[in-house]
Write an enzyme that holds these catalytic residues in place. Structure first.
Site, PDB file in Angstrom:
ATOM      1  N   GLU A 190     -11.470   4.378   3.734  1.00 42.34           N
ATOM      2  CA  GLU A 190     -11.132   5.317   4.808  1.00 42.34           C
ATOM      3  C   GLU A 190     -12.271   5.432   5.806  1.00 42.34           C
ATOM      4  O   GLU A 190     -12.046   5.488   7.022  1.00 42.34           O
ATOM      5  CB  GLU A 190     -10.769   6.693   4.242  1.00 42.34           C
ATOM      6  CG  GLU A 190      -9.474   6.719   3.459  1.00 42.34           C
ATOM      7  CD  GLU A 190      -8.217   6.437   4.275  1.00 42.34           C
ATOM      8  OE1 GLU A 190      -8.270   6.405   5.526  1.00 42.34           O
ATOM      9  OE2 GLU A 190      -7.157   6.245   3.654  1.00 42.34           O
ATOM     10  N   TYR A 193       0.837  -1.196   0.000  1.00 40.51           N
ATOM     11  CA  TYR A 193       0.000   0.000   0.000  1.00 40.51           C
ATOM     12  C   TYR A 193       0.879   1.256   0.000  1.00 40.51           C
ATOM     13  O   TYR A 193       0.676   2.176  -0.802  1.00 40.51           O
ATOM     14  CB  TYR A 193      -0.952  -0.010   1.212  1.00 40.51           C
ATOM     15  CG  TYR A 193      -1.797   1.234   1.288  1.00 40.51           C
ATOM     16  CD1 TYR A 193      -2.825   1.447   0.371  1.00 40.51           C
ATOM     17  CD2 TYR A 193      -1.558   2.208   2.246  1.00 40.51           C
ATOM     18  CE1 TYR A 193      -3.592   2.599   0.415  1.00 40.51           C
ATOM     19  CE2 TYR A 193      -2.323   3.359   2.301  1.00 40.51           C
ATOM     20  CZ  TYR A 193      -3.339   3.553   1.379  1.00 40.51           C
ATOM     21  OH  TYR A 193      -4.092   4.700   1.422  1.00 40.51           O
ATOM     22  N   TRP A 209      -5.733   0.360  10.146  1.00 44.11           N
ATOM     23  CA  TRP A 209      -5.637   0.366   8.693  1.00 44.11           C
ATOM     24  C   TRP A 209      -5.306  -1.033   8.185  1.00 44.11           C
ATOM     25  O   TRP A 209      -5.744  -1.442   7.107  1.00 44.11           O
ATOM     26  CB  TRP A 209      -4.598   1.397   8.238  1.00 44.11           C
ATOM     27  CG  TRP A 209      -4.554   1.536   6.760  1.00 44.11           C
ATOM     28  CD1 TRP A 209      -3.485   1.295   5.962  1.00 44.11           C
ATOM     29  CD2 TRP A 209      -5.611   1.943   5.888  1.00 44.11           C
ATOM     30  NE1 TRP A 209      -3.813   1.523   4.638  1.00 44.11           N
ATOM     31  CE2 TRP A 209      -5.116   1.918   4.568  1.00 44.11           C
ATOM     32  CE3 TRP A 209      -6.934   2.317   6.089  1.00 44.11           C
ATOM     33  CZ2 TRP A 209      -5.900   2.252   3.460  1.00 44.11           C
ATOM     34  CZ3 TRP A 209      -7.713   2.650   4.982  1.00 44.11           C
ATOM     35  CH2 TRP A 209      -7.194   2.621   3.696  1.00 44.11           C
TER      36      TRP A 209
END
Length: 183
Positions: A44, A22, A52
């Site tokens: 998000e 990522y 995350w």
């Protein structure tokens, strides 16, 4: 500690690889596809209150559950689709977050009709300070608090800060002309 430095210290190796992919290939890079912008917004929003890492692990589940982030398809979801999503173990089964994804898709369809695309709507409002963006997103979208807006805009190149200036990926991002360079 920055995300850039934190990744280097992560263990085990599969966790590090997940974040590194990522970080190296997505975080801070401009996105020009409305469906991918929508997908990042969904991710998000779903990260709120969670790590995350949890979201990265479920990205494929999100893609599958939300028709590869196809805005028009998600905007047309029915009550049966809401129930399907709330029962899908491949995503975060939170009613507020599921409802936000569907309602935000409807909003983006309207923005596309008015501005030509979600990206053009973002460009129309650039540059703004984080507090100005937060106010705009809160007025426009569901479930978009300050941290969600900050991370969304940083992750798509609208706000500076996704990478440390000494991070090698920072130079690659700069070559992609992120919007924050224009501010």
């Amino acid at each position: 500690m920055s995300y850039c430095l934190a990744i280097e210290r992560m263990t085990p190796e599969d966790r590090k690889a997940l974040h590194k992919n990522y970080h190296d290939n997505h975080y801070g890079f401009p996105i020009h596809d409305d469906n991918e912008l929508f997908g990042r917004l969904i991710m998000e929003i779903n990260q709120a209150g969670l790590s995350w890492e949890t979201i990265l692990k479920k990205e494929e589940g999100f893609r599958k559950a939300y028709d590869n982030f196809n805005i028009k398809k998600v905007a047309a979801y029915t009550e049966a689709d809401r129930e399907r999503l709330l029962n899908d173990p491949g995503i975060i089964r939170n009613k507020l977050k599921v409802n936000a994804a569907i309602e935000n898709a409807k909003t983006i369809v309207a923005l596309q009709e008015e501005f030509g695309s979600f990206e053009k709507w973002l460009e129309h409002h650039h540059p703004k300070t984080l507090p100005e963006w937060m106010k705009l997103f809160k007025k426009t979208f569901k479930f978009t608090g300050g941290e969600i807006v900050n991370e969304f805009l940083m992750s798509i190149g609208y706000l500076k800060g996704s990478h440390s200036e000494n991070c090698p990926v920072h130079e690659i991002v700069l070559k992609q002309n992120p919007k924050w360079l224009e501010a």
